[in-house]
Scaffold this motif. Structure first.
Motif, PDB file in Angstrom:
ATOM      1  N   PRO A  46       0.813  -1.387  -0.015  1.00 55.16           N
ATOM      2  CA  PRO A  46       0.018   0.231  -0.147  1.00 55.16           C
ATOM      3  C   PRO A  46       0.905   1.336  -0.033  1.00 55.16           C
ATOM      4  O   PRO A  46       1.907   1.448   0.640  1.00 55.16           O
ATOM      5  N   TYR A 238      -0.621  -7.221   3.459  1.00 55.61           N
ATOM      6  CA  TYR A 238      -0.289  -5.804   2.813  1.00 55.61           C
ATOM      7  C   TYR A 238       0.761  -6.058   1.865  1.00 55.61           C
ATOM      8  O   TYR A 238       1.370  -4.907   1.314  1.00 55.61           O
ATOM      9  N   ALA A 280      -0.444   1.452   7.186  1.00 60.04           N
ATOM     10  CA  ALA A 280      -1.169   0.269   6.185  1.00 60.04           C
ATOM     11  C   ALA A 280      -2.627   0.046   6.565  1.00 60.04           C
ATOM     12  O   ALA A 280      -3.365  -0.520   5.987  1.00 60.04           O
ATOM     13  N   THR A 283      -5.259   1.277   4.725  1.00 59.62           N
ATOM     14  CA  THR A 283      -5.375   0.914   3.672  1.00 59.62           C
ATOM     15  C   THR A 283      -7.057   0.554   3.232  1.00 59.62           C
ATOM     16  O   THR A 283      -7.814  -0.020   4.002  1.00 59.62           O
ATOM     17  N   TYR A 287      -8.597  -1.728  -1.883  1.00 56.85           N
ATOM     18  CA  TYR A 287      -7.226  -2.455  -2.091  1.00 56.85           C
ATOM     19  C   TYR A 287      -7.524  -4.235  -1.940  1.00 56.85           C
ATOM     20  O   TYR A 287      -6.917  -4.873  -3.081  1.00 56.85           O
TER      21      TYR A 287
END
Length: 396
Positions: A46, A238, A280, A283, A287
């Motif tokens: 990310p 991630y 993160a 995010t 995503y």
């Protein structure tokens, strides 16, 4: 001459990484190698996480608290609560990857020669963590014919002894991609309560479930407050494998206070990586939606292509990004080495992970490999075609 320890001699090699020298020779021979052997996602990390490190304002790269920064743990707690997992910041110890969380868990609940029951095949490094901790793994075999579903509870009960301290599962599974159902988790919850054991769940692939299924955490079971230990990591969620940040989560205060002593002995988790991991958590869901769609498409592409190869049997993963494949060979270690040393198709070959290393039972999984579908679909199609051609030319 001084001798190394018996523990060191018994430490198993990684089935995922032990073929690296042969891969390096293949590179020197100018071969293109399609890596199906390791769960290193090709999805971009990310941007918000990378920016947080790039634009930090630290003047001193100092230690953080041994259990991880208060701010990060509070945000992890919020993440869990948003996923119906009741966990407060004080229930969390931040670790150097999920690997350290597993080591802390074993060290906190088991003494030397104690036993932990694990459905196999399982993540290969469980063998290494157990060896390092002096713990004995007692396997209960799940089978490709059953798509690696939870073995009958009666099979677990046969293995429980006074030395048994826990049952450990990976959900979704590495290397099988199997996703345990809510009912299966509840069966495990009942058996650990009945026998006064811990239930340890490695849930690092929680986000990656397919076909509209839902992941069910052991800590969603209210009765697991004293019995449950959750292992987590940012590595796969991630696409931040190099961050080396994970955590151990339990509502059992004695487990947390014990794990914290192990954490204090190694001082603190990495500061920059915590900054990235904390960022993160911002995010967006979009995503994950895109990533899940991509992995589901890759899974479908891979499994369909593998099923076309004569003599090949494949488990159908419902989560994570791995599958176990049974090949018409006697020894997949020898085959995997041959692929890198002696074979190519128009200058291209594949690297796979022999599956015997994902078992602790001797002689099991010798004709199986694990494939990580972390390549783009066109690369997966080409890699499977190379595998087909290789099998047609391979002599056991």
């Amino acid at each position: 001459m001084p001798q190394v320890s018996h523990k060191g001699k018994n430490m198993p090699e990684s089935p995922i990484r032990k073929l690296v020298p042969f891969a390096e020779k293949a590179y020197k021979a100018k071969k293109t190698v399609y890596h199906l052997n390791i769960g290193q996602p090709d999805i971009k990390s990310p941007e918000v996480a990378m920016d947080a490190v790039a634009h930090h304002h630290l003047e001193i790269l100092a230690y953080t608290r041994s259990e991880g920064s208060q701010e990060y743990r509070e945000k992890i707690s919020k993440y869990y609560k948003n996923n119906q997992i009741p966990a407060e910041a004080d229930d969390i110890v931040v670790t150097t990857g999920g690997s350290e969380a597993l080591l802390f868990a074993m060290g906190s609940i088991a003494d030397v020669d104690d036993e932990i029951i694990i459905p196999e095949p399982f993540y290969a490094n469980y063998n290494g963590f157990a060896t390092a901790s002096g713990v004995k793994i007692v396997p209960v075999i799940s089978k490709i014919e059953d798509n690696f579903a939870l073995p009958p509870i009666s099979e677990f009960e046969k293995l429980i002894t006074p030395k048994t301290k826990a049952i450990l599962i990976c959900n979704p599974g590495n290397p099988t991609g199997y996703l345990y159902s809510k009912e299966e988790i509840q069966k495990l919850a009942e058996i650990v309560k009945k026998h006064d054991l811990f239930l340890v769940a490695d849930e690092v692939y929680r986000e990656f479930v397919y076909d509209g299924a839902k992941h069910y955490s052991i800590l969603e079971e209210e009765s697991m407050a004293e019995y449950g230990i959750l292992i987590d990591s940012v590595s796969k969620r991630y696409s931040m494998c190099g961050a080396r940040v994970g955590c151990l989560v339990s509502r059992n205060k004695q487990v947390i206070s014990t794990a914290l002593k192990f954490a204090q002995a190694r001082l603190s988790p990495p500061t920059f990586a915590q900054i990235a991991s904390e960022a993160a958590l911002q995010t967006p869901q979009s995503y994950f939606d895109e990533v899940i769609t991509e992995y589901q498409d890759r899974r479908n592409t891979l499994v369909a292509a593998l099923k076309k190869i004569p003599g090949v049997k494949v488990g159908e993963p419902k989560g994570a990004f791995y599958c176990i494949v049974e090949l018409p060979v006697k020894n997949s270690d020898a085959f995997a080495q041959w692929l890198l040393e002696s074979f190519d198709d128009n200058g291209e070959t594949v690297m796979v992970a022999p599956a015997a290393g994902f078992y602790s039972s001797a002689g099991v999984g010798l004709n199986q490999i694990r494939i990580a579908y972390v390549l783009k679909k066109e690369s997966l199609v080409r890699a499977v075609d190379i595998l087909r051609i290789a099998l047609e030319n391979y002599q056991d």
